[in-house]
Design a protein around this motif. Structure first.
Motif, PDB file in Angstrom:
ATOM      1  N   VAL A  14      54.476  50.193  35.073  1.00 46.97           N
ATOM      2  CA  VAL A  14      54.378  50.988  36.303  1.00 46.97           C
ATOM      3  C   VAL A  14      55.446  50.532  37.292  1.00 46.97           C
ATOM      4  CG1 VAL A  14      52.961  51.306  38.383  1.00 46.97           C
ATOM      5  CG2 VAL A  14      51.979  51.678  36.120  1.00 46.97           C
ATOM      6  N   GLU A  15      55.699  49.221  37.255  1.00 46.41           N
ATOM      7  CA  GLU A  15      56.798  48.717  38.088  1.00 46.41           C
ATOM      8  C   GLU A  15      58.112  49.072  37.413  1.00 46.41           C
ATOM      9  OE1 GLU A  15      56.176  47.245  40.877  1.00 46.41           O
ATOM     10  OE2 GLU A  15      54.054  46.758  40.681  1.00 46.41           O
ATOM     11  N   GLU A  16      59.158  49.228  38.208  1.00 47.30           N
ATOM     12  CA  GLU A  16      60.496  49.416  37.659  1.00 47.30           C
ATOM     13  C   GLU A  16      60.871  48.143  36.904  1.00 47.30           C
ATOM     14  OE1 GLU A  16      61.468  53.088  38.345  1.00 47.30           O
ATOM     15  OE2 GLU A  16      63.050  51.719  37.738  1.00 47.30           O
ATOM     16  N   ARG A  32      55.317  42.366  36.821  1.00 46.25           N
ATOM     17  CA  ARG A  32      53.887  42.115  36.848  1.00 46.25           C
ATOM     18  C   ARG A  32      53.365  42.254  35.432  1.00 46.25           C
ATOM     19  NH1 ARG A  32      50.341  45.148  41.182  1.00 46.25           N
ATOM     20  NH2 ARG A  32      48.771  43.786  40.288  1.00 46.25           N
ATOM     21  N   TYR A 192      33.969  50.564  32.891  1.00 49.16           N
ATOM     22  CA  TYR A 192      34.367  50.143  34.228  1.00 49.16           C
ATOM     23  C   TYR A 192      33.488  48.979  34.659  1.00 49.16           C
ATOM     24  CZ  TYR A 192      35.535  50.062  39.100  1.00 49.16           C
ATOM     25  OH  TYR A 192      35.960  49.654  40.326  1.00 49.16           O
ATOM     26  N   PRO A 194      32.624  46.861  38.138  1.00 52.57           N
ATOM     27  CA  PRO A 194      32.914  46.836  39.566  1.00 52.57           C
ATOM     28  C   PRO A 194      33.449  45.484  40.031  1.00 52.57           C
ATOM     29  CG  PRO A 194      30.544  47.042  39.186  1.00 52.57           C
ATOM     30  CD  PRO A 194      31.188  47.044  37.860  1.00 52.57           C
ATOM     31  N   VAL A 195      34.275  45.549  41.071  1.00 55.35           N
ATOM     32  CA  VAL A 195      34.906  44.358  41.623  1.00 55.35           C
ATOM     33  C   VAL A 195      33.869  43.288  41.955  1.00 55.35           C
ATOM     34  CG1 VAL A 195      36.176  43.532  43.636  1.00 55.35           C
ATOM     35  CG2 VAL A 195      36.915  45.594  42.459  1.00 55.35           C
ATOM     36  N   ALA A 196      32.721  43.730  42.489  1.00 57.43           N
ATOM     37  CA  ALA A 196      31.701  42.751  42.878  1.00 57.43           C
ATOM     38  C   ALA A 196      31.239  41.925  41.681  1.00 57.43           C
ATOM     39  CB  ALA A 196      30.513  43.465  43.521  1.00 57.43           C
ATOM     40  N   LYS A 197      31.147  42.563  40.526  1.00 59.33           N
ATOM     41  CA  LYS A 197      30.692  41.831  39.336  1.00 59.33           C
ATOM     42  C   LYS A 197      31.757  40.851  38.859  1.00 59.33           C
ATOM     43  CE  LYS A 197      26.973  44.367  37.343  1.00 59.33           C
ATOM     44  NZ  LYS A 197      26.454  45.241  36.319  1.00 59.33           N
ATOM     45  N   ARG A 199      33.913  39.383  40.785  1.00 63.77           N
ATOM     46  CA  ARG A 199      33.883  38.271  41.730  1.00 63.77           C
ATOM     47  C   ARG A 199      32.700  37.351  41.451  1.00 63.77           C
ATOM     48  NH1 ARG A 199      35.992  40.407  47.592  1.00 63.77           N
ATOM     49  NH2 ARG A 199      38.177  40.058  47.071  1.00 63.77           N
TER      50      ARG A 199
ATOM     51  N   VAL B 332      27.842  52.907  39.840  1.00 66.64           N
ATOM     52  CA  VAL B 332      29.059  52.099  39.716  1.00 66.64           C
ATOM     53  C   VAL B 332      28.722  50.746  39.095  1.00 66.64           C
ATOM     54  CG1 VAL B 332      30.791  50.814  41.033  1.00 66.64           C
ATOM     55  CG2 VAL B 332      30.412  53.221  41.508  1.00 66.64           C
ATOM     56  N   LEU B 345      39.842  54.060  40.389  1.00 68.15           N
ATOM     57  CA  LEU B 345      39.327  52.778  40.876  1.00 68.15           C
ATOM     58  C   LEU B 345      40.147  51.627  40.290  1.00 68.15           C
ATOM     59  CD1 LEU B 345      35.480  53.424  40.714  1.00 68.15           C
ATOM     60  CD2 LEU B 345      36.905  53.254  42.752  1.00 68.15           C
ATOM     61  N   THR B 349      42.304  48.978  42.415  1.00 66.69           N
ATOM     62  CA  THR B 349      42.125  47.530  42.287  1.00 66.69           C
ATOM     63  C   THR B 349      43.458  46.860  41.987  1.00 66.69           C
ATOM     64  OG1 THR B 349      39.964  47.986  41.323  1.00 66.69           O
ATOM     65  CG2 THR B 349      40.801  45.751  41.109  1.00 66.69           C
ATOM     66  N   ARG B 350      44.229  47.516  41.133  1.00 69.35           N
ATOM     67  CA  ARG B 350      45.435  46.858  40.671  1.00 69.35           C
ATOM     68  C   ARG B 350      46.632  47.106  41.574  1.00 69.35           C
ATOM     69  NH1 ARG B 350      47.345  44.226  36.495  1.00 69.35           N
ATOM     70  NH2 ARG B 350      49.588  44.478  36.229  1.00 69.35           N
ATOM     71  N   TYR B 351      46.782  48.349  42.037  1.00 72.15           N
ATOM     72  CA  TYR B 351      47.988  48.702  42.786  1.00 72.15           C
ATOM     73  C   TYR B 351      47.705  49.001  44.256  1.00 72.15           C
ATOM     74  CZ  TYR B 351      49.549  49.411  37.967  1.00 72.15           C
ATOM     75  OH  TYR B 351      49.823  49.244  36.628  1.00 72.15           O
ATOM     76  N   GLY B 356      48.201  55.115  41.446  1.00 70.08           N
ATOM     77  CA  GLY B 356      48.658  54.340  40.297  1.00 70.08           C
ATOM     78  C   GLY B 356      50.143  54.063  40.358  1.00 70.08           C
ATOM     79  N   SER B 358      53.563  51.958  41.849  1.00 74.85           N
ATOM     80  CA  SER B 358      53.873  50.578  42.217  1.00 74.85           C
ATOM     81  C   SER B 358      53.734  50.418  43.723  1.00 74.85           C
ATOM     82  CB  SER B 358      55.297  50.246  41.780  1.00 74.85           C
ATOM     83  OG  SER B 358      55.760  49.126  42.489  1.00 74.85           O
ATOM     84  N   PRO B 359      53.061  49.353  44.170  1.00 74.43           N
ATOM     85  CA  PRO B 359      52.923  49.139  45.613  1.00 74.43           C
ATOM     86  C   PRO B 359      54.276  49.054  46.309  1.00 74.43           C
ATOM     87  CG  PRO B 359      51.663  47.488  44.387  1.00 74.43           C
ATOM     88  CD  PRO B 359      52.376  48.317  43.379  1.00 74.43           C
ATOM     89  N   ARG B 360      55.291  48.639  45.560  1.00 79.16           N
ATOM     90  CA  ARG B 360      56.603  48.517  46.184  1.00 79.16           C
ATOM     91  C   ARG B 360      57.184  49.880  46.538  1.00 79.16           C
ATOM     92  NH1 ARG B 360      60.878  45.788  43.366  1.00 79.16           N
ATOM     93  NH2 ARG B 360      59.984  46.277  41.342  1.00 79.16           N
ATOM     94  N   GLU B 434      31.777  51.793  45.462  1.00 81.46           N
ATOM     95  CA  GLU B 434      32.406  50.564  44.979  1.00 81.46           C
ATOM     96  C   GLU B 434      32.622  49.643  46.177  1.00 81.46           C
ATOM     97  OE1 GLU B 434      33.551  48.070  43.735  1.00 81.46           O
ATOM     98  OE2 GLU B 434      34.560  48.260  41.843  1.00 81.46           O
ATOM     99  N   GLY B 436      32.411  46.426  46.489  1.00 80.66           N
ATOM    100  CA  GLY B 436      33.212  45.222  46.248  1.00 80.66           C
ATOM    101  C   GLY B 436      34.696  45.508  46.371  1.00 80.66           C
ATOM    102  N   LEU B 437      35.104  46.656  45.857  1.00 74.90           N
ATOM    103  CA  LEU B 437      36.519  47.025  45.963  1.00 74.90           C
ATOM    104  C   LEU B 437      36.889  47.314  47.409  1.00 74.90           C
ATOM    105  CD1 LEU B 437      39.234  47.705  44.753  1.00 74.90           C
ATOM    106  CD2 LEU B 437      38.366  49.965  44.150  1.00 74.90           C
ATOM    107  N   MET B 440      37.503  44.114  49.088  1.00 78.21           N
ATOM    108  CA  MET B 440      38.775  43.531  48.674  1.00 78.21           C
ATOM    109  C   MET B 440      39.933  44.210  49.400  1.00 78.21           C
ATOM    110  SD  MET B 440      40.148  43.205  44.809  1.00 78.21           S
ATOM    111  CE  MET B 440      41.339  44.508  44.705  1.00 78.21           C
ATOM    112  N   GLU B 443      39.966  43.175  53.036  1.00 77.21           N
ATOM    113  CA  GLU B 443      40.505  41.814  53.180  1.00 77.21           C
ATOM    114  C   GLU B 443      42.022  41.843  53.143  1.00 77.21           C
ATOM    115  OE1 GLU B 443      37.062  39.707  50.694  1.00 77.21           O
ATOM    116  OE2 GLU B 443      39.085  39.047  50.125  1.00 77.21           O
TER     117      GLU B 443
END
Lengths: 261, 625, 324
Positions: A14-16, A32, A192, A194-197, A199, B332, B345, B349-351, B356, B358-360, B434, B436-437, B440, B443
């Motif tokens: 996904v990144e260049e 990455r 899937y 969840p992020v909470a799980k 963590r 969820v 989702l 979480t990833r980007y 989807g 790249s964050p850049r 979601e 938890g996400l 995140m 934060e």
């Protein structure tokens, strides 16, 4: 069923992707890593097997940036044990990585005695090998690749695995256990979590550390990357512009020219 | 009137009979209510006893003042009259009951007090007239979604009987005191009967709704307190379960709901009904099944746009959206999300963005500007502009972001953006369950905010606006939507229109800007300054009809809907306004949804969708010499 | 040096795959470049008749064994290992297809040989083989050499036109024996054929292919109408089949079929290598995708940057109007 899943990180496209200054590898500044997609499917298939017939799922991964996230996610999804191979050389080729996996498994009786080893059938950076066949030879186990379904037989001594050929044809195979399977896709897409799980898993679980083998593979058959580059696009489509009506007319013209209409 | 308490019937004094009836009635009533209370107490706690003065104020306005009901004039006034008749008659009933049960008390009966009798007479007549109006509406011209139950007929008849008997009693007093006495008994027995029946019927709402309003939510973000989600009864909070009890099944929520109106499987009213049944069912919760998959299906839960129309309409302050979010949290946590949503989702979480990408690449949209916006992480700025995912990544919205940057620059605004330090605000993530996400993302954003020096924050996306303003712990007045900022800039002369646009346009109030945060006037003032002739759609301001993208729906697979999709309904509404050629929006998702809807409805020739900022730039940009 | 170049032929269910001929074409160039013989290696059971088609090679080594009747990477690699130890070729071209995946690596591990995967082109430079390999899903190309004999080259489909690998010549065939267990350890129980489906997409003149960009099952109906208007049929890329919107028999690509219709209209297909493999030879490819960077545009003749759902209704109307 005692299942071992091998997971690797590969560059995230996904990144260049940039080429390193020496022209022989990838520039790592903005690189990455992401889990190999078919390894993710291998984990999912392992969890499905555990849900159906009970047992244990152990995940073994090579240390790499962001691998901890992947391992904790695996725990959150239901893996029982997660191990990370640390202290080795970073940036291993697939051949070397497979060798490291084989040595580590060989050296730990609890890993060696699993019923089945699942890993992704291939990865986008498998230039000099595929992991599953190497494991198969080193561990002396049968190998089946491009697997999309795995069911434990009644006897518990073999699995029925479905493997893809081409033209939509698949084959049903009986594979005696223990064996190494290269997973193309799990029966269901990776679940899937969840992020909470994840963590929570970070707090409740530890990633076990395994030392990388000190003896490197002697005389490993080598390949040499002479140069790497971004592909020049040799051809490109002639782009048609305009509103859908205009484009449709142009296309209809082209089709008529070719005798298709 | 003769004293009913001392009159003799079948050898028994009146008060003995009254005692008997009262005890039976109170027992039946009390038993049921006690069980409801037990059920509610077994559920999760949710403190709703804070800000008592504020709550009392809401009680006065919404219960005593019947504010929400008065939005519909005819039934509103009728209900207001019935309500107050009921209040007075209830007061009179209890007064009469006390006197009847304890004849020794040296107080008169209520009807014998002139003032009280007068109040009862007036409210009784008005109440009866209102009942007739209500009956006509219910049986001859019922609005969609109005539950026509036998219960309703019964209750209307009982109320009518109470009022009529009282009025007849009053009328008969001078000439036929025995009639008055008889009417007194009719009145008391009917009410005692009604009381006993009340907790078993839909008219439990009479008892429950004032408490619903009193214990309503004071912050309308629609987010339940922290939890892992709920499917079993006891995992919901008592206030969520209570919504079922307070529901009168009037159907206002259903009529306003974009999901229901497009023929999708969700009905907020039916949802409340399930909760009512849930509280009424004497089942030990852990031995039973959760509601999801049984009474309530997953498609219903995912169909909600969290547009707030239901809660905004609900006269008893029911909490449909927190209930939906609780159930989404549960789904969820089980991993039961559709493929599209899962992909989104995972991307978030990833980007840290829903595309989807790249964050850049977040700030690539700035590259075609002729200047580089300040990096707020490196230079102090007055305004931190939180751009949002859509404006940054969607090619249809990047021009709007660019226009915004130019307008800010031309207004001399000292602003900056966070470049790749910005993450999705998490607003829709939260509404998808979601949590938890969301934490995140919050934060990560707060870390970025911490690196920047700024006075106020401005955002172009109403969903981000809701989160940043109310869910990030930012100070009041610290966070603005761009329409508010532009309004201010016009107000203090930093922006002025160089030309009048002179068009007729209509404006769509975004759910998260309007209903959620009450910002209706700022965009309208701006339009006026631009010389736009604003023609309002029938569903405007708080009645605005959702474009259909909210609640994370834009991230999910399409649900089959049998009627028109929300965005299609809305563009048709806009296109039907005479002389109007432009639909103005101030939310990026609205732009995308309405542009697509214009295509699918074939209205592209008739109407064009524009973001307010595009019009601002059109009117204000310096002349190109 | 004297080592030969070997092409491992791929045959499945009694037919030689197209990649065998692509491989022969490439192998011929390379063998000539090195000045060494080109041999084809044919493995199977009772398929000697197929050896006659491999005439572009100088000779054919044929191994017949019941264990090689159906594809089994383990048995095939075992057989090849025995041959390699005996004959010591310089390099082997092994297909990287679903049918043959794994053979190359198993063989290489057994005989201690280097592997070069994802090869799309091979050259001789200064007496050495240089391979161009495609990595990271097509985003990066690497030029690679192998250090050691034999080099196991994992060849991706599409390196050469298959017709260049066909020849009228009948090559000499040498049958060689190998030692293998009677049956492979992994037993094929049954083939699972895709549902016959009413349509054989490999026989169509026009194919309308749908990908993820079609967004929902409902939109498929519109695409089907367009296909009908063009006198063709509907097919799809893997994600669409995985979702269950189209049956397996309609899948184009690595695990599906390869097609060569006169017109391939790709709607909402990004152009992943696994899909391109299955349709790149169609004489007229028109692609519609909302992403201007979609790889499909590198293989299409005409490209349109648009939402597939915007184009389908208008195109259908235009075509229907023309047809009268």
């Amino acid at each position: 069923m005692n299942i071992l899943v091998l997971m690797r990180m590969v560059p995230d496209v996904v990144e260049e992707l940039e080429i390193a200054p020496d022209g022989k590898g990838l520039d790592t500044e903005y690189l990455r890593m992401i889990v190999n997609e078919s390894d993710d499917h291998a984990l999912e298939q392992a969890l499905i097997l555990k849900e159906r017939r009970g047992g244990k799922v152990t995940v073994l991964a090579l240390d790499a940036p962001d691998v901890d996230d992947v391992l904790f996610s695996a725990v959150a999804k239901g893996a029982d044990r997660v191990l990370k191979i640390e202290g080795g050389d970073g940036g291993l080729t697939t051949r070397a990585a497979a060798g490291v996996f084989a040595k580590v498994i060989d050296s730990q009786s609890d890993l060696k005695s699993v019923d089945v080893v699942l890993t992704g059938v291939q990865a986008i950076d498998d230039l000099d090998a595929l992991v599953a066949p190497i494991l198969s030879r080193r561990l002396g186990l049968p190998y089946l690749g491009i697997v999309t379904k795995v069911t434990l037989d009644e006897s518990g001594k073999a699995v029925t695995a479905v493997r893809e050929f081409s033209a939509g044809v698949r084959g049903e195979f009986e594979v005696p256990l223990p064996a190494v399977l290269g997973i193309q896709a799990a029966e269901k897409p990776p679940r899937y979590v969840p992020v909470a799980k994840v963590r929570a898993a970070m707090k409740s679980h530890k990633i076990e550390s395994v030392g990388a083998p000190t003896t490197a593979d002697a005389g490993l058959p080598l390949i040499e990357v002479m140069r790497m580059r971004k592909p020049e696009v040799s051809s490109h489509a002639q782009m048609l512009d305009g509103a859908p009506e205009e484009i449709s007319k142009k296309l209809a013209g082209i089709f008529t020219e070719r005798g298709l209409l | 009137m003769h004293d009913p308490a001392t009159a003799e019937y079948l050898g028994l004094p009146g008060y003995a009979i009254l005692w008997l009836c009262t005890l039976i009635s109170f027992f039946l009533f009390g038993r049921r209510v006690f069980r409801y209370v037990q059920t509610l107490r077994a559920a999760r706690n949710e403190p709703r006893w804070d800000h008592i003065p504020k709550r009392l104020k809401l009680f006065i306005i919404d219960v005593l003042g019947q504010r929400k009901l008065l939005r519909e004039k005819v039934i509103g006034i009728a209900h207001f009259l019935i309500f107050w008749a009921f209040v007075f008659f209830a007061a009179s009933f209890f007064w009469n009951l006390v006197k009847g049960l304890f004849p020794v008390l040296p107080i008169p009966y209520a009807d014998d007090v002139g003032v009280m009798a007068g109040v009862l007479l007036v409210s009784g007549i008005l109440g009866l007239a209102a009942l007739v109006v209500a009956a006509i509406r219910r049986y001859l011209f019922p609005p969609e979604g109005l539950e026509k139950s036998g219960d309703a007929t019964l209750i209307l008849s009982l109320i009518a009987m109470v009022l009529i008997s009282s009025l007849i009693g009053q009328w008969a007093k001078p000439n036929a005191p025995s009639v008055t006495l008889a009417m007194w008994w009719v009145h008391m027995i009917v009410v005692l009967g009604f009381l006993a029946y009340l907790p078993y019927s839909k008219h439990l709402h009479l008892l429950a709704s004032p408490f619903g309003v009193l214990f309503g939510t004071l912050q309308s973000g629609g987010i339940p307190p922290p939890s892992e989600g709920a499917s079993f009864r006891d995992d919901f909070t008592w206030r969520q379960l209570f919504s079922g009890l307070a529901c009168a099944e009037c159907g206002r929520c259903e009529r306003a709901c974009p999901a229901f109106q497009s023929g999708e499987p969700l009905s907020p009213k039916v949802l409340m009904h399930h909760f009512k049944e849930l509280v009424r069912t004497p089942v030990l919760v852990r031995d039973g099944d959760g509601v999801i998959g049984n009474q309530i299906q997953q498609e219903e839960i995912w169909a909600c746009r969290t547009c707030l129309a239901c809660m905004d309409q609900c006269p008893v302050s029911n909490e449909h959206i927190p209930i939906v979010v609780e159930m989404r949290r549960y789904l969820v946590s089980q991993g039961s999300v559709d493929t599209h949503l899962q992909t989104t989702l995972v991307n978030l979480t990833r980007y840290s963005n829903s595309f989807g990408a790249s964050p850049r690449a977040r700030a690539k949209w700035t590259q075609s500007l002729d200047f580089k916006p300040k990096d707020a992480r490196k230079e102090a700025v007055e305004y931190l502009w939180f751009v949002g995912d859509y404006a940054s990544f969607d090619p249809r919205l990047q021009p709007v972001a660019q226009a915004t940057a130019r307008v800010f620059r031309d207004a001399g605004l000292d602003f900056g953006i966070l470049y790749d330090g910005e993450n999705n605000s998490g607003s829709d993530v939260r509404r998808v369950g979601e949590e938890g996400l969301f934490e995140m993302l919050r934060e990560k954003n707060k870390q970025s905010f911490g690196k920047a020096t700024y006075q106020r924050m401005v955002t172009t996306d109403p969903h981000s606006f809701q989160a940043l303003k109310n869910e990030y712990g930012n100070k009041n007045g610290h966070v603005l939507h761009y329409t508010q900022l532009v309004d201010e800039l016009f107000e203090n002369g930093k922006l002025s229109a160089r030309r009048s646009l002179g068009v007729s346009a209509t404006y769509h109030d975004p759910c998260y800007l309007g209903r959620y945060n009450g910002v209706y006037d700022a965009p309208r003032r701006v339009l006026k300054r631009l010389g736009v002739n604003l023609v309002e759609m029938p569903r405007n301001r708080a009645d605005s009809y959702c474009c259909g993208a909210g609640g994370g729906r834009i991230w999910m697979e399409d649900i089959p809907c049998s009627k028109e999709r929300p965005a299609e309904s809305r563009v048709r509404e806009a296109a039907s306004l005479p002389g109007v050629g432009t639909l103005v929006v101030s939310c990026p998702k609205d732009l995308v949804m309405f542009q697509d809807a214009l295509k699918t409805t074939g209205l592209e020739e008739k109407l064009v969708v524009k973001d307010l900022m595009e019009l601002v730039e059109q009117a204000c940009q310096p002349n190109k010499e | 040096m004297s080592g030969k170049i070997w092409v491992v032929a791929e045959q499945w269910r009694g037919k030689l795959s197209e990649i065998t001929f692509e491989s022969l074409a490439l192998g011929r160039e390379v063998a000539d470049g090195l000045g060494v013989p080109l041999q084809a290696v044919l493995l199977g059971h009772n398929v000697k008749n197929l050896a006659g088609a491999l005439g572009l090679a100088d000779s054919v080594i044929y191994i017949d064994h019941p264990a090689l009747a159906e594809p089994d990477a383990g048995s095939q690699a075992d057989a090849l290992a025995q041959l390699v130890r005996q004959h010591k070729p310089h390099a082997l071209l092994v297909p990287l297809t679903n049918v043959s995946l794994g053979i190359g690596t198993l063989l290489a591990e057994q005989v201690g040989a280097p592997v070069v995967n994802f090869c799309k082109d091979l050259r001789v430079v200064d007496g050495r083989l240089e391979a161009d390999c495609v990595l990271y899903g097509g985003k990066i190309e690497a030029t690679v050499t192998a250090k050691g004999d034999p080099a196991v080259i994992g060849l991706s489909p599409g390196s050469r036109p298959p017709d260049k690998g066909r020849s009228e010549k009948k090559p000499p065939v040498e049958e060689v024996a190998v030692t293998l267990p009677d049956q492979p350890v992994i037993k094929l129980k049954a083939y699972l054929e895709p549902d016959a489906g009413d349509v054989d997409i490999t026989q169509q003149d026009v194919l309308v292919a749908v990908g993820r960009g079609i967004q929902s099952k409902e939109n498929l109906a519109l695409a089907e109408e367009l296909a009908g208007a063009l006198g063709g049929a509907l097919c799809g890329s893997r994600p669409v089949i995985d979702q269950g919107w189209l049956p397996l028999s309609r899948q184009v690509g690595k695990s599906g079929v390869s097609v060569k219709p006169r017109l391939y209209l790709a709607l909402g297909i990004s152009g992943a290598p696994e899909h391109i493999e299955g349709m790149k030879d169609a004489p007229l490819i028109v692609a519609v995708n909302s992403d201007p960077q979609a790889p499909i545009f590198n293989v299409a003749h005409y490209g349109i940057v648009a939402d597939a759902m915007d184009m389908i209704p208008t195109l259908k109307e235009t075509v229907q109007a023309l047809r009268g």
